[in-house]
Design a protein around this motif. Structure first.
Motif, PDB file in Angstrom:
ATOM      1  N   LYS A  73      33.554  41.598  43.243  1.00  0.00           N
ATOM      2  CA  LYS A  73      34.927  42.099  43.372  1.00  0.00           C
ATOM      3  C   LYS A  73      35.667  41.456  44.532  1.00  0.00           C
ATOM      4  O   LYS A  73      36.893  41.328  44.491  1.00  0.00           O
TER       5      LYS A  73
ATOM      6  N   ALA B  25      37.065  32.943  35.627  1.00  0.00           N
ATOM      7  CA  ALA B  25      37.897  32.833  36.831  1.00  0.00           C
ATOM      8  C   ALA B  25      37.026  32.849  38.083  1.00  0.00           C
ATOM      9  O   ALA B  25      37.237  32.064  39.022  1.00  0.00           O
ATOM     10  N   HIS B  26      36.028  33.749  38.114  1.00  0.00           N
ATOM     11  CA  HIS B  26      35.131  33.812  39.270  1.00  0.00           C
ATOM     12  C   HIS B  26      34.350  32.497  39.424  1.00  0.00           C
ATOM     13  O   HIS B  26      34.169  31.993  40.544  1.00  0.00           O
TER      14      HIS B  26
ATOM     15  N   GLY C 189      43.248  41.674  38.894  1.00  0.00           N
ATOM     16  CA  GLY C 189      42.481  42.283  39.979  1.00  0.00           C
ATOM     17  C   GLY C 189      43.348  42.555  41.198  1.00  0.00           C
ATOM     18  O   GLY C 189      43.274  43.629  41.803  1.00  0.00           O
TER      19      GLY C 189
ATOM     20  N   THR D  55      41.915  37.235  40.490  1.00  0.00           N
ATOM     21  CA  THR D  55      42.702  37.186  39.257  1.00  0.00           C
ATOM     22  C   THR D  55      43.972  38.016  39.436  1.00  0.00           C
ATOM     23  O   THR D  55      43.993  38.984  40.210  1.00  0.00           O
TER      24      THR D  55
ATOM     25  N   THR E 184      37.546  36.955  33.157  1.00  0.00           N
ATOM     26  CA  THR E 184      37.320  37.240  34.575  1.00  0.00           C
ATOM     27  C   THR E 184      36.111  36.465  35.092  1.00  0.00           C
ATOM     28  O   THR E 184      36.139  35.908  36.194  1.00  0.00           O
TER      29      THR E 184
ATOM     30  N   ASP F 284      37.494  38.460  43.374  1.00  0.00           N
ATOM     31  CA  ASP F 284      38.328  38.684  42.188  1.00  0.00           C
ATOM     32  C   ASP F 284      39.797  38.468  42.543  1.00  0.00           C
ATOM     33  O   ASP F 284      40.547  39.414  42.782  1.00  0.00           O
TER      34      ASP F 284
ATOM     35  N   VAL G   5      42.070  32.946  32.948  1.00  0.00           N
ATOM     36  CA  VAL G   5      42.617  34.275  32.672  1.00  0.00           C
ATOM     37  C   VAL G   5      43.245  34.348  31.293  1.00  0.00           C
ATOM     38  O   VAL G   5      43.036  35.293  30.540  1.00  0.00           O
TER      39      VAL G   5
ATOM     40  N   GLU H  37      34.658  46.781  37.941  1.00  0.00           N
ATOM     41  CA  GLU H  37      34.388  45.960  39.120  1.00  0.00           C
ATOM     42  C   GLU H  37      32.888  45.888  39.383  1.00  0.00           C
ATOM     43  O   GLU H  37      32.126  46.778  39.023  1.00  0.00           O
TER      44      GLU H  37
END
Length: 399
Positions: free
Chosen positions: A336, A109-110, A344, A341, A106, A339, A95, A332
């Motif tokens: 999603k 992170a995913h 999010g 984060t 993002t 998500d 992030v 998104e």
């Protein structure tokens, strides 16, 4: 944009006000949807701050987890426990350092979530690395282990308090061998961690969970909007039902394969909720018709066993269904639901809080209704993305 940590720290849990009078029991129904569950918590926060606590919580998957955190704690501790759970499951990797290109942060992170899991929630299952055909047994036939979730729930959910049934909890799961949906209800049986985890055991990511020797999967693969549990309840009673929808069955035409996959998810996990409620509306309308017809039976026949049996199919209950539908947030996509984060989670939490406050301000259950209607549907949908417009009175999640 997401609120700063400073802004988050400044906010308390919100002092509950005197509860407004509602026409019946308060029921909170929550779908499954992974990270989208932060929207549900925002809705609950709005109810809590208005002095409204649910008498009954019904959930599937992440809705079951949020539901257990609510029903499994005293009202004064509920937001604190919800904050703690969602703070723990944040995915902070990737992030920071991508302020100029937030989409890249993002995406990283995913990817981290998919490869490493989320330490308090799920972790990679090494047995899955040997291929999908390896006979490992049902409990290990998954990409991840949810053992960390058991530990997290054991720390945040008071099972003794939950089973005292101050707030009724119902969680849905699917029996693996029969394919039948089953609702586990604290009114009728002791709810254990296994019931909550089974409701969130979405294959093939998460393994089945055994309850009394039988394997169960996430109820969302059968019915992701478990409103039938309250509409079919016995005995029926007047209710205000807040149904929290995180998957929107309506949406724009997709123009890419990526968008097609996202649209498919929305349609699948919305679970035909609108048509199910419409069918229940018809059924309850017929029950009210039976009630009225029974009044026209001559008094000398009214007390006969046969007439009493027929008349018992009628009812007087009125159920107000307030549908809160999560808005689409800027940027998104089909990922999603993973998500986790901070941005999010904050955005969806804020969206739920805004929509919760809006439906409470509208209070549509106070409007005159047709007395022949057993189920009254109140649709509501946010039209503004909270990522771009802050909500008055909301300063972010407590850290």
């Amino acid at each position: 944009m997401a609120k700063s940590n400073k802004a988050k720290k400044q906010r308390g849990n919100g002092a509950p006000r005197r509860a407004p009078a509602l026409p019946g029991q308060v029921v909170l129904v929550m779908q499954g949807g992974g990270a989208l569950g932060a929207y549900q918590v925002g809705v609950y926060q709005a109810l809590h701050e208005a002095g409204i606590e649910p008498d009954w919580v019904i959930g599937t998957s992440i809705g079951a987890i949020n539901g257990a955190l609510i029903a499994g704690n005293e009202p004064k501790h509920r937001l604190e426990r919800l904050h703690e759970f969602w703070n723990r499951v944040e995915q902070r990797a990737g992030v920071s350092g991508f302020d100029a290109i937030p989409a890249l942060g993002t995406a990283l992170a995913h990817m981290t979530t998919m490869t490493n899991g989320l330490a308090p929630f799920f972790s990679p299952n090494p047995k899955s690395w040997f291929g999908p055909h390896l006979q490992v047994g049902l409990e290990d036939a998954a990409y991840y282990s949810t053992a960390p979730l058991r530990q997290t729930l054991s720390e945040l959910v008071d099972l003794d308090y939950l089973n005292d049934c101050d707030t009724r909890l119902t969680v849905g799961a699917v029996q693996v061998k029969t394919g039948e949906m089953r609702y586990f209800d604290s009114r009728d049986e002791q709810i254990r961690l296994e019931h909550i985890m089974a409701s969130g055991a979405l294959p093939p990511a998460f393994p089945a969970v055994r309850i009394d020797g039988e394997p169960y999967w996430d109820g969302g693969i059968y019915s992701n909007t478990p409103i039938e549990a309250v509409l079919d309840d016995k005995p029926r009673q007047d209710s205000v039902i807040f149904t929290v929808h995180m998957w929107n069955p309506e949406g724009p035409e997709p123009t890419s394969l990526w968008e097609v996959m996202g649209r498919q998810k929305d349609i699948q996990y919305a679970s035909r909720a609108k048509s199910h409620i419409a069918r229940q509306k018809q059924i309850h309308h017929l029950r009210h018709i039976i009630r009225e017809l029974a009044k026209h039976v001559p008094e000398k026949s009214r007390n006969g066993a046969e007439v009493k049996e027929l008349a018992s199919w009628g009812c007087n209950s009125i159920m107000h269904v307030a549908r809160l539908i999560a808005p689409r947030l800027d940027g998104e996509d089909q990922l999603k639901d993973i998500d986790f984060t901070p941005a999010g989670i904050d955005a969806r939490w804020e969206a739920g809080y805004a929509e919760g406050r809006r439906i409470l301000a509208l209070a549509p259950w106070q409007r005159p209704i047709d007395p022949m209607e057993g189920v009254v549907i109140h649709d509501t949908a946010a039209v503004v993305s909270p990522l771009a417009h802050g909500v008055d009175g909301f300063d972010g999640r407590t850290k």
